[in-house]
Design an enzyme around this catalytic site. Sequence first.
Site, PDB file in Angstrom:
ATOM      1  N   HIS A   1      -4.296   1.007  11.917  1.00 46.99           N
ATOM      2  CA  HIS A   1      -4.058  -0.220  12.674  1.00 46.99           C
ATOM      3  C   HIS A   1      -5.375  -0.973  12.808  1.00 46.99           C
ATOM      4  O   HIS A   1      -6.367  -0.418  13.297  1.00 46.99           O
ATOM      5  CB  HIS A   1      -3.486   0.129  14.051  1.00 46.99           C
TER       6      HIS A   1
ATOM      7  N   HIS B   1       0.830  -1.217   0.000  1.00 47.49           N
ATOM      8  CA  HIS B   1       0.000   0.000   0.000  1.00 47.49           C
ATOM      9  C   HIS B   1       0.863   1.266   0.000  1.00 47.49           C
ATOM     10  O   HIS B   1       0.472   2.293   0.558  1.00 47.49           O
ATOM     11  CB  HIS B   1      -0.967   0.019   1.182  1.00 47.49           C
TER      12      HIS B   1
ATOM     13  N   ASN C   1     -10.269  -3.242   1.964  1.00 49.25           N
ATOM     14  CA  ASN C   1      -9.899  -3.261   0.550  1.00 49.25           C
ATOM     15  C   ASN C   1     -11.136  -3.016  -0.305  1.00 49.25           C
ATOM     16  O   ASN C   1     -12.259  -2.968   0.190  1.00 49.25           O
ATOM     17  CB  ASN C   1      -9.280  -4.614   0.169  1.00 49.25           C
TER      18      ASN C   1
END
Length: 763
Positions: free
Chosen positions: A401, A137, A209
């Site tokens: 996170h 990413h 995603n």
Amino acid sequence: MTQQEPTGIIGKAKDAAAEVVDEISSAVGGAAPIIPGTPGSGTPTIDEPTEPHDPLPPKPAQHGPVPHSPTGAPSKDGELAAAQQGAYLTTATGVPLRDTDHSLKAGPRGPVLLQDHHLREKMMHFDHERIPERVVHARGAAAHGVFTSNGAATTLTRAAFLAEGASTPVFTRFSTVLGSRGSADTVRDTRGFAVKFYTTEGNFDLVGNNIPVFFIQDAIKFPDVIHAGKPHPDIEVPQAQSAHDTFWDFVSLHTEGQHHALWNMSDRGIPRSYRMMEGFGVHTFRLVNADDETTLVKFHWKPRLGVHSLTWEEAQLAAGVDPDFHRRDLADAIESGAHPEWDLGVQVFPDTPDQMFEGIDLLDSTKLVPEELAPVQVIGTMTLDANPGNYFAETEQVAFHAGHFVPGIDATDDPLFQGRLFSYLDTQLTRLGGPNFDQIPINRPHAPVNDMLRDGYHQDAVHTGIAPYRPNSIDGGCPFLAGEDVSAFIDVPQAVEASTKVRAAPASYDDHFSQARLFYLSLTDVEQAHVKQSYAFELGKCYEQAIKERQLLALANIDADLCQKVADTLGLPAPEPTIPLTDEVPSPALSQIGDTWPVDGRMVGIVVPDGLDDLSGVREVRDAVFAASMVPLVIASHGGVLEDGHGDPVTVQRTWLTVRSIELDAIVLAGAPAAAPDADPSADVKAAAPSTGTLEPRAALLLSEAYRHGKALGGWGDSVAALEASGLPAAPAGVYVGDDASDVIAHLVTLLGSHRVWERFPA
């Protein structure tokens, strides 16, 4: 070519267009459109400015992190308090400087002196400007926004940001997975869709995603799949793509990745825009409500603009012509006022001991639950309304996170999810220089922080007290533990079945093909054709014959026709399946085609021939495009402005040298442009198109590309000549030539609602 009425899918366009005409006529009239992309908030002068003044403010569509202290206290400082200050150049410690162009030397030709503290500081900082890029990413774009809850989730979770009417600031980052920071936006790849919610109870990160399933079922295999997808370690190619031997070697051997690979080979692997992309939490989450009741859910982001993709040729062209295609599209849409929106929804499942639903293992991240079995319930809406003020400080330094939960939201036992709870914290230590990355302004919570965590690299908080431990009496017992009167985070007392430590997966994880087959059968014929082409291209780029044959074996277990068509293209025999093909009920929700959507932020090219003595139609179309929340780009043979002596000048945004079809969603012709003075192949090779008579050859290229990519085309005046000279069919679908500009643009706005003219892609 004669005036055409829309047909087929677009047959309802005429009536709808009449409504659009009415809307346009009552809109902004002749107001000048906001064309995005200006580099700064000021207007530069030709000569270098010499009058001192303070730094210019950001553009109206930009802002930085909302100011908070390192410990979450709202700051009285404005956003610019952390920006550069003063009119004069200084050192890092604020000492004014009179020169930064010359090193301190022993005479004009002498050696540089060691005492030059400004040279040392300037070079030291430059040499250390870069931090390690993300392992995955790395290539990203982001925006600020707000999430507004509709209250529908209050029976499911106690999370305060999901209470009815709650409004929460967010920062959203979109990204590709495999490529480096310098790679192209439009490669075929999975996209990251990560949202940081700055809630009153602390930060919640929904890190997902644009594909609802993942390549692997267990996090321990994540290094393997990424090592396989990254460029070959010997020659460092190919960049940002999976069309190579190592990826297909892994996927064809590790068949649990076949479902995700099929999504990547579909049009989902090349989204049209970040604004037109679904997002998924991938995993199953556990929600806890005020009565301590638990529910399992899957999170979905549904774009208000619909889910749309590029054609493969568009993606390839964009990677070369505009590798920043997606990040530019997002920033330009926000700057022009077309703020993208997504509805956040959940699929809800009972929290049963086996954590299964309709025979689907909810802890298997390679599986999805069809929306026909569990509808997506909308619980709020996210609007992105501001671009970052500084890419590095915000988009690059934001730290997501998967374990940033708030009260009412928790993880499940999905082994992929469990591994992510470890990995995200671990990676920030290297990237962001230590354990205090949550104190970077973009990461700071908007809730009070009293964590007893001290010191370390980049500690920005100035802690008081002398007892960062519990229990203590020296600091009066502070910090105290949250009791029933405070919404504290609760680790759900979930029963854990007695078992033996093993390195194994449950039997329910063994099915690697039925859901891949479900996805493929749910696609339209056009989408299936694109999947076949994708596999043929990707496997055709592999060198090893055994890898191609092994992947064909996997395709045979998904669909016989898919396998046969790919095998034919590769010049190989199609193998027989090794397992019985399952009977799957298609899920229409998995297809991108068949509905209509808003057109906000679409780019409409307006072609203006030289010598047009009446620009009123051009102004009318420009203003109508702007009124429909789209962006008009005027295309002419030269830059500057166009004038006819009657109305306001028309500013030109693109010339034949700088325009390309990929950035346009529709094209309107105000006539047939003749060849421009620079239509010389030695100056612009695009002008070397086959003879088109007197028509500008790059206009013919523009129209032919747009036509085969299924884009709406229209015009008035003698635009018919341009369409005919471009070699379009005699009665082309989705091409409308009218008597006046307002009629034409109304029809094109209606056509754009379907994203493409799908009739041009016969099955």
